[in-house]
Write a protein that holds these residues in place. Structure first.
Motif, mmCIF file in Angstrom:
data_model
loop_
_atom_site.group_PDB
_atom_site.id
_atom_site.type_symbol
_atom_site.label_atom_id
_atom_site.label_comp_id
_atom_site.label_asym_id
_atom_site.label_seq_id
_atom_site.Cartn_x
_atom_site.Cartn_y
_atom_site.Cartn_z
ATOM 1 N N VAL A 1 0.846 -1.186 0.000
ATOM 2 C CA VAL A 1 0.000 0.000 0.000
ATOM 3 C C VAL A 1 0.885 1.241 0.000
ATOM 4 O O VAL A 1 1.564 1.537 0.991
ATOM 5 N N GLU A 2 0.836 1.955 -1.121
ATOM 6 C CA GLU A 2 1.621 3.178 -1.261
ATOM 7 C C GLU A 2 0.832 4.379 -0.764
ATOM 8 O O GLU A 2 -0.398 4.413 -0.886
ATOM 9 N N SER A 3 1.560 5.344 -0.223
ATOM 10 C CA SER A 3 0.930 6.587 0.229
ATOM 11 C C SER A 3 1.960 7.711 0.207
ATOM 12 O O SER A 3 3.161 7.456 0.012
ATOM 13 N N GLY A 4 1.487 8.920 0.396
ATOM 14 C CA GLY A 4 2.396 10.058 0.498
ATOM 15 C C GLY A 4 2.499 10.911 -0.740
ATOM 16 O O GLY A 4 3.169 11.947 -0.731
ATOM 17 N N GLY A 5 1.882 10.473 -1.820
ATOM 18 C CA GLY A 5 1.927 11.280 -3.025
ATOM 19 C C GLY A 5 1.114 12.546 -2.876
ATOM 20 O O GLY A 5 0.433 12.749 -1.874
ATOM 21 N N GLY A 6 1.186 13.374 -3.883
ATOM 22 C CA GLY A 6 0.449 14.631 -3.858
ATOM 23 C C GLY A 6 1.036 15.588 -4.859
ATOM 24 O O GLY A 6 1.710 15.186 -5.808
ATOM 25 N N SER A 7 0.788 16.859 -4.613
ATOM 26 C CA SER A 7 1.284 17.905 -5.504
ATOM 27 C C SER A 7 2.424 18.655 -4.851
ATOM 28 O O SER A 7 2.420 18.870 -3.635
ATOM 29 N N ALA A 8 3.379 19.033 -5.663
ATOM 30 C CA ALA A 8 4.507 19.820 -5.175
ATOM 31 C C ALA A 8 4.988 20.706 -6.305
ATOM 32 O O ALA A 8 4.750 20.424 -7.479
ATOM 33 N N GLN A 9 5.660 21.765 -5.934
ATOM 34 C CA GLN A 9 6.253 22.638 -6.937
ATOM 35 C C GLN A 9 7.664 22.159 -7.266
ATOM 36 O O GLN A 9 8.279 21.421 -6.494
ATOM 37 N N THR A 10 8.165 22.579 -8.392
ATOM 38 C CA THR A 10 9.542 22.238 -8.737
ATOM 39 C C THR A 10 10.474 22.718 -7.625
ATOM 40 O O THR A 10 10.284 23.804 -7.067
ATOM 41 N N GLY A 11 11.400 21.848 -7.288
ATOM 42 C CA GLY A 11 12.310 22.134 -6.188
ATOM 43 C C GLY A 11 11.810 21.676 -4.835
ATOM 44 O O GLY A 11 12.553 21.705 -3.855
ATOM 45 N N GLY B 1 -0.832 2.381 -6.505
ATOM 46 C CA GLY B 1 0.193 3.404 -6.671
ATOM 47 C C GLY B 1 -0.174 4.673 -5.924
ATOM 48 O O GLY B 1 -1.212 4.778 -5.270
ATOM 49 N N THR B 2 0.694 5.666 -6.047
ATOM 50 C CA THR B 2 0.418 6.977 -5.470
ATOM 51 C C THR B 2 0.868 8.030 -6.468
ATOM 52 O O THR B 2 1.977 7.979 -6.999
ATOM 53 N N GLN B 3 -0.014 8.972 -6.750
ATOM 54 C CA GLN B 3 0.228 9.980 -7.777
ATOM 55 C C GLN B 3 1.115 11.092 -7.230
ATOM 56 O O GLN B 3 0.852 11.636 -6.152
ATOM 57 N N VAL B 4 2.140 11.423 -7.983
ATOM 58 C CA VAL B 4 2.995 12.571 -7.695
ATOM 59 C C VAL B 4 2.883 13.525 -8.869
ATOM 60 O O VAL B 4 3.111 13.143 -10.015
ATOM 61 N N THR B 5 2.514 14.765 -8.569
ATOM 62 C CA THR B 5 2.363 15.780 -9.601
ATOM 63 C C THR B 5 3.241 16.966 -9.234
ATOM 64 O O THR B 5 3.069 17.569 -8.171
ATOM 65 N N VAL B 6 4.163 17.285 -10.109
ATOM 66 C CA VAL B 6 5.071 18.402 -9.891
ATOM 67 C C VAL B 6 4.726 19.501 -10.884
ATOM 68 O O VAL B 6 4.596 19.244 -12.081
ATOM 69 N N SER B 7 4.573 20.701 -10.380
ATOM 70 C CA SER B 7 4.231 21.832 -11.241
ATOM 71 C C SER B 7 5.190 22.987 -10.985
ATOM 72 O O SER B 7 5.812 23.077 -9.927
ATOM 73 N N SER B 8 5.245 23.860 -11.977
ATOM 74 C CA SER B 8 6.164 25.012 -11.855
ATOM 75 C C SER B 8 5.472 26.196 -11.237
ATOM 76 O O SER B 8 4.262 26.224 -11.091
#
Length: 115
Positions: free
Chosen positions: A5-15, A108-115
């Motif tokens: 069971v994966e967890s901890g993903g989410g949205s983050a900015q570059t860097g 899975g866990t979704q990771v989304t990186v945005s600028s």
């Protein structure tokens, strides 16, 4: 029944940073080599990092120096600390037991990186 069971993903900015966790059950976690994979839309499943039962570690070149894999056998958990995130890190991240025939499968866990 083997469960990951994966967890901890989410949205983050570059860097930015995120820390993923994968809780395993139904198998001998202590004796298992664990892996993190990822798959972005339209891309193949990609091995990100591995940690063996005795602590040997491997990273894909694209994440080396930015990501850190670790494990806590007392908690049956493998982690992936992701720092200095880049746009190209956007993907669904999966943990797997090595060897596995189909690592990019399951929740899975979704990771989304945005600028």
């Amino acid at each position: 029944e083997v469960r990951l069971v994966e967890s901890g993903g989410g949205s983050a900015q570059t860097g930015g940073s995120l820390k993923l966790s994968c809780l395993g059950s139904g198998f001998a976690f202590d004796d298992s080599d664990m892996e993190w994979y990822r798959q972005a839309p339209g891309n193949e499943c990609e091995l990100v990092s591995t940690i063996s039962s005795d602590g040997r570690i491997h990273y894909a070149g694209s994440v080396k120096g930015r990501f850190t894999i670790s494990r806590d056998n007392a908690k049956n958990t493998v982690y992936l600390q992701m720092n200095s995130l880049k746009l190209e890190d956007t993907a669904v991240y999966y943990c797997a037991i090595d060897p596995t025939a189909d690592p990019c499968w399951g929740q899975g866990t979704q990771v989304t990186v945005s600028s």
